[in-house]
Design a protein around this motif. Structure first.
Motif, mmCIF file in Angstrom:
data_model
loop_
_atom_site.group_PDB
_atom_site.id
_atom_site.type_symbol
_atom_site.label_atom_id
_atom_site.label_comp_id
_atom_site.label_asym_id
_atom_site.label_seq_id
_atom_site.Cartn_x
_atom_site.Cartn_y
_atom_site.Cartn_z
ATOM 1 N N PRO A 163 42.421 38.933 36.006
ATOM 2 C CA PRO A 163 42.504 37.502 36.319
ATOM 3 C C PRO A 163 42.297 37.244 37.817
ATOM 4 C CG PRO A 163 44.282 38.139 34.859
ATOM 5 C CD PRO A 163 43.603 39.412 35.266
ATOM 6 N N GLY A 164 41.464 36.229 38.127
ATOM 7 C CA GLY A 164 41.182 35.876 39.506
ATOM 8 C C GLY A 164 39.934 36.521 40.065
ATOM 9 N N GLN A 165 39.364 37.494 39.373
ATOM 10 C CA GLN A 165 38.141 38.139 39.837
ATOM 11 C C GLN A 165 36.919 37.385 39.331
ATOM 12 O OE1 GLN A 165 38.376 42.238 38.519
ATOM 13 N NE2 GLN A 165 39.859 42.809 40.110
ATOM 14 N N VAL A 166 35.797 37.665 39.939
ATOM 15 C CA VAL A 166 34.537 37.049 39.521
ATOM 16 C C VAL A 166 34.221 37.482 38.088
ATOM 17 C CG1 VAL A 166 32.061 36.886 39.963
ATOM 18 C CG2 VAL A 166 33.677 36.986 41.883
ATOM 19 N N GLY A 167 34.065 36.515 37.198
ATOM 20 C CA GLY A 167 33.785 36.817 35.807
ATOM 21 C C GLY A 167 34.825 36.179 34.886
ATOM 22 N N ALA A 168 34.830 36.605 33.629
ATOM 23 C CA ALA A 168 35.735 36.047 32.612
ATOM 24 C C ALA A 168 36.849 37.047 32.309
ATOM 25 C CB ALA A 168 34.966 35.717 31.340
ATOM 26 N N SER A 169 38.077 36.561 32.333
ATOM 27 C CA SER A 169 39.238 37.380 32.008
ATOM 28 C C SER A 169 39.892 36.823 30.749
ATOM 29 C CB SER A 169 40.240 37.390 33.164
ATOM 30 O OG SER A 169 41.347 38.217 32.860
ATOM 31 N N ALA A 250 40.837 27.495 40.517
ATOM 32 C CA ALA A 250 40.732 26.362 41.433
ATOM 33 C C ALA A 250 40.264 26.763 42.821
ATOM 34 C CB ALA A 250 42.089 25.661 41.531
ATOM 35 N N GLY A 251 40.390 28.039 43.186
ATOM 36 C CA GLY A 251 40.016 28.480 44.519
ATOM 37 C C GLY A 251 38.898 29.504 44.484
ATOM 38 N N ASN A 252 38.898 30.346 45.474
ATOM 39 C CA ASN A 252 37.877 31.383 45.567
ATOM 40 C C ASN A 252 38.259 32.594 44.717
ATOM 41 O OD1 ASN A 252 36.348 29.867 47.422
ATOM 42 N ND2 ASN A 252 37.612 30.621 49.135
ATOM 43 N N ALA A 253 37.248 33.178 44.087
ATOM 44 C CA ALA A 253 37.481 34.344 43.240
ATOM 45 C C ALA A 253 37.461 35.618 44.073
ATOM 46 C CB ALA A 253 36.425 34.416 42.143
ATOM 47 N N ALA A 254 38.192 36.630 43.590
ATOM 48 C CA ALA A 254 38.220 37.935 44.244
ATOM 49 C C ALA A 254 37.096 38.796 43.690
ATOM 50 C CB ALA A 254 39.566 38.606 44.024
ATOM 51 N N GLU A 255 36.796 39.846 44.402
ATOM 52 C CA GLU A 255 35.747 40.756 43.963
ATOM 53 C C GLU A 255 36.215 41.542 42.748
ATOM 54 O OE1 GLU A 255 33.162 44.554 45.702
ATOM 55 O OE2 GLU A 255 34.592 43.479 46.987
ATOM 56 N N ALA A 256 35.313 41.687 41.768
ATOM 57 C CA ALA A 256 35.654 42.425 40.553
ATOM 58 C C ALA A 256 35.745 43.912 40.830
ATOM 59 C CB ALA A 256 34.615 42.146 39.467
#
Length: 336
Positions: A163-169, A250-256
């Protein structure tokens, strides 16, 4: 006049011994014949008693005993799901929360499919903290989505990003059993906040929509990171369909993080509404041990006494029943 020959004492003794031997042989032979006749008379009766015919009363007793045993197992399983499983869920959550807090404080919480040692994450390991104020939910997310992992809390589907990374969780959670952490998921409305804390920080998601079954994805704002919460619908403990809550970051995503496999390699028992049939052999073993413990109770009572048999037999039976029901529950759909 003819004289009678005299008989010596040796001859008299010899005649007496011979007569005694003859009488003893006759007595022994008569006794053996009597025993043989008695055995021949009893043998048919013994054979007839070896496999007695079942009377209607015997059949009724056997049927009632079998029904009582099956009913006791079903009643015990229902009590386990309703009473015992929430207790085990709370215990597991307390332990997982302490473990996750320690890992977050030491920056060792997992952020990919791998441990810091390079090995794949172990199913059931804590990976994140999920908080939804709208439904008063605060729970630890574990790795894996099979029925065993979801006994401890909501599970992260291993083929998706954290959760929070680039992509779908994707996060699975139970509707009723084992605390039913996702029992109120259907109450969420568009715009509600979902907060997830991982080893990469705190991420705030906004609910974009709630859907069931095969309904299409709702219109949602463009985002590099999405979160889907999944549970069951229907009567508690009798899952009918799948409920999904879609949310966007709602914010910036973290690197996967690094990934070792995708959806095609995900085991079938980690999909939605799947059962963990691999525990079937364990269920059979615990069931046999439980039946053996119940059958041993009368034997222990005769050998040790009533209270001693209860003191040993009851805890053993309860413990084996707990293990049986724990594994038996994994045969239910994992979202139940």
């Amino acid at each position: 006049m003819t004289s009678t020959p005299s008989v010596s004492w040796r001859d008299r003794v010899r005649v007496s011994v011979t007569a005694t031997r003859t009488r003893m042989r006759s007595a022994v032979a008569g006794a053996l014949d009597a025993v043989a006749r008695e055995s021949s008379d009893l043998r048919p009766a013994t054979a007839s008693r070896a496999i007695p015919a079942l009377t209607p009363l015997d059949r009724a007793r056997f049927g009632s005993t079998a029904l009582l045993l099956v009913g006791s197992i079903l009643l015990g399983f229902a009590a386990y799901l309703v009473i015992a499983s929430p207790v085990t869920f709370l215990r597991d959550q307390a332990l997982l929360r302490e473990e996750l807090r320690f890992e977050l404080a030491n920056s060792t919480a997992p952020v990919s499919q791998f441990e810091s040692t390079g090995e794949l994450l172990t199913p059931g390991q804590p990976v994140a903290l999920l908080e939804i104020d709208a439904i008063d939910l605060s729970t630890v997310i574990v790795e894996g989505t099979d029925a065993r992992a979801l006994q401890s809390g909501p599970g992260h589907r291993r083929d998706t990003v954290m959760p929070g990374q680039v992509g779908a969780s994707v996060i699975f959670g139970r509707q009723a059993a084992f605390g039913g952490p996702f029992s109120r998921l259907s109450e969420l409305d568009e715009g509600d906040r979902i907060v997830v804390t991982t080893g990469q920080g705190r991420f705030v998601f906004t609910v974009a929509g709630v859907r069931t079954g095969q309904e299409a994805l709702p219109d949602r704002p463009a985002s590099d990171s999405t979160l889907t919460l999944v549970t069951a619908t229907g009567i508690p403990y009798f899952a009918e369909d799948v409920l999904r809550v879609d949310a966007v970051l709602a914010g910036n995503a973290a690197e996967a993080g690094a990934r070792a496999f995708g959806y095609s390699a995900l085991p079938r028992d980690e999909l939605a509404m799947a059962s963990r049939f691999s525990t079937g052999s364990e269920v059979a073993i615990w069931a046999l041990l439980l039946l053996a413990a119940v059958a041993a109770m009368p034997v222990m009572r005769r050998a040790w006494g009533r209270w001693q048999a209860w003191a040993v037999g009851v805890p053993t039976t309860v413990f084996l029943g707990f293990l049986l029901f724990r594994d038996l529950s994994t045969l239910l759909p994992n979202l139940t």
